[in-house]
Write an enzyme that holds these catalytic residues in place. Structure first.
Site, PDB file in Angstrom:
ATOM      1  N   ASP A   1      40.554  48.898  35.053  1.00 21.87           N
ATOM      2  CA  ASP A   1      40.134  48.270  36.185  1.00 21.87           C
ATOM      3  C   ASP A   1      39.883  49.830  36.858  1.00 21.87           C
ATOM      4  OD1 ASP A   1      38.797  47.982  38.404  1.00 21.87           O
ATOM      5  OD2 ASP A   1      39.719  45.874  38.904  1.00 21.87           O
TER       6      ASP A   1
ATOM      7  N   ASP B   1      32.511  42.430  42.309  1.00 17.67           N
ATOM      8  CA  ASP B   1      33.488  41.784  42.423  1.00 17.67           C
ATOM      9  C   ASP B   1      32.131  40.031  42.519  1.00 17.67           C
ATOM     10  OD1 ASP B   1      35.269  42.965  41.169  1.00 17.67           O
ATOM     11  OD2 ASP B   1      36.563  42.672  43.042  1.00 17.67           O
TER      12      ASP B   1
END
Length: 503
Positions: A272, A333
């Site tokens: 990430d 997200d």
């Protein structure tokens, strides 16, 4: 011996203009300042300021972004003012900070991304400065596409901790999720990865090896537990110094961390970007930093599925495979609401091409079971992900799976559309006033057809014979429909998933 008054007169005669003033009243802000208890974000640990050729130069050293250079710095001897780059906030690419000294205490204030910082610091010793100095990682490797390693021939399926638990996870919870995958039958439906997202990391030992935190006393033992149940273990890290939740990232330790993960028995890694955005902020550097970890995973000697999470930037689908990736996020997200889910599924993810065996577009994890959407909306969620050959990573507490959620998630015919060996990513064929028809080619000359109603009222959607001639099977209801049936009732925010039937 020269008397003090005479020495002062000589100094005034030979010194260049301004030198005596500097000697008599030096700028109290110059030098190195340290902060003993910095906030977690951005974690300013040191400020260093100097004057070079009359211009103020300086840096803030942070836990998240390393050394941040001051820009446009000015000082009137009482207050230092400067701007810093503010990369994460696209609406405010720079922010103004100030520093002042009062009674030997430095007061630093400023804003970065979502946080306001107000810290008090003191003069730092040489040892403290050395301890806080940020050491940049070495140059990134040249781009070099790896050979196909045969992994992820179909979209990965499993469970991930973040959507339900965030960083509040521990060894016992992960073991419980592994057990629940078995007892619910979800493992046998294809969900085999147990992925620990952010929050498992501790600190590095004297040799630089990353250790799990106290909530995960033995990562190798946990991997063995997961493997013994016919499942695979996934972990999470970042190319930056800090992960999104503020834990230790892999910056400067990429190959070391890959070897550690392999030794523990890890089967899947989510990488990430997080604080790495500060260091890698253009297409070339992002590609190279993701290749660096991809190559390190290959060199570890263990087959590890590699998940790129850089939010769809720089047309990641074009190069995800070339840096060793097996799936790549196409979006920010997901959250457990219809608007966000549908924006991702209907708009964002379909923009990305190049999905297929060994490399998949990833619109983020599933929210089914978390309770923020209706049953019809969750059915749309799963239908969208299946028709687009998306990875299926559940994100709820598996111990509390309702019968309805379990029936949806374990529907073998719906899962089969997602997992079809052809690996084609389906897409929209017809769109009209919130009603949509999507198709997906299947192996064996078959075809899946999805009907979506994005409106707030029930509607009838008709399937033209040119799209799917012959008989159809309704996969959510598990029934073959009569050959004459071409009109389907679709509830508001709902979906119907069909498959052509041979013969």
């Amino acid at each position: 011996m020269i008397r003090p008054v005479i020495a002062l007169m000589l100094l005034m005669l030979v010194a260049p203009p301004g030198a005596y003033a500097s000697a008599a009243a030096p700028d109290p802000l110059l030098g190195s300042w340290v902060f003993d208890d910095p906030p977690s974000y951005p974690g300013v640990t040191m400020m260093q300021v100097e004057r070079i050729d009359g211009a103020i130069r300086g840096t803030l050293t942070t836990r998240w972004y390393g050394a941040i250079a001051m820009r446009d710095a000015t000082s009137d001897g009482r207050t230092l003012s400067f701007t810093i780059r503010n990369l994460n906030d696209r609406g405010h690419p720079t922010r103004r900070w100030t520093a002042s000294v009062d009674g030997g205490v430095l007061h630093l204030t400023g804003d970065i991304w979502y946080a306001h910082t107000a810290q008090a610091g003191r003069r730092g010793s040489a040892a403290e400065v050395r301890a806080r100095t940020f050491h940049p990682a070495g140059p990134l490797p040249a781009l070099r596409a790896p050979a196909d390693d045969g992994l992820a021939r179909t979209p990965p399926m499993g469970w991930s901790s973040w959507n339900k638990f965030g960083e509040h996870i521990d060894d016992a919870t992960i073991r419980a999720m592994a057990d629940a995958l078995v007892t619910t039958g979800l493992r046998d439906a294809g969900y085999i990865y147990v992925n620990i997202d952010d929050g498992w990391q501790g600190e590095r030992d004297a040799a630089g090896r990353l250790q799990p935190n106290a909530r995960f006393p033995d990562m190798k033992a946990l991997a063995d537990y997961v493997h013994a149940r016919g499942l695979k273990l996934g972990l999470y890290t970042s190319p930056g110094p800090r992960t999104c939740a503020g834990y230790v990232g892999s910056y400067g330790h990429v190959h070391q961390d890959a070897a550690t993960f392999a030794a523990w028995g890890v089967d899947y890694l989510k990488y990430d970007l997080c604080s790495g955005e500060w260091f890698y902020d253009d297409a070339d550097s992002v590609r190279r930093v993701y290749q660096e970890m991809g190559a390190a995973l290959r060199a570890s000697g263990r087959p590890i599925v590699y998940s790129l999470c850089e939010y769809g930037r720089f047309d990641v689908a074009d190069w995800g495979r070339a840096v060793g990736g097996h799936l790549w996020r196409t979006t920010g997200d997901i959250t457990d609401d219809y608007k966000t889910m549908s924006d991702i599924g209907f708009v964002r993810n379909p923009r990305f091409p190049h999905a297929g065996p060994g490399g998949w577009n990833d619109p983020d994890m599933l929210e089914v079971g978390n309770g923020g959407m209706s049953e019809d909306e969750y059915r749309t969620h799963l239908t969208l992900w299946a028709i687009q050959a998306a990875p299926l990573m559940m994100g709820h507490d598996l111990r509390q799976t309702s019968r309805t959620a379990l029936a949806m998630l374990a529907n073998r015919e719906v899962v089969a559309v997602d997992q079809d060996a052809l690996g084609a990513q389906g897409g929209p064929l017809l769109r009209s006033d919130g009603l949509e028809i999507w198709t997906k080619p299947l192996s064996g000359a078959g075809q899946a057809v999805a009907l979506f109603n994005r409106t707030d009222a029930a509607a009838t959607i008709s399937v033209p014979e040119s799209i799917a001639a012959g008989r159809l099977r309704d996969l959510w209801r598990g029934i073959d429909v009569p050959a004459t049936t071409r009109h389907f009732a679709v509830p508001a925010h709902g979906a119907v998933l069909l498959r052509t039937v041979a013969g």
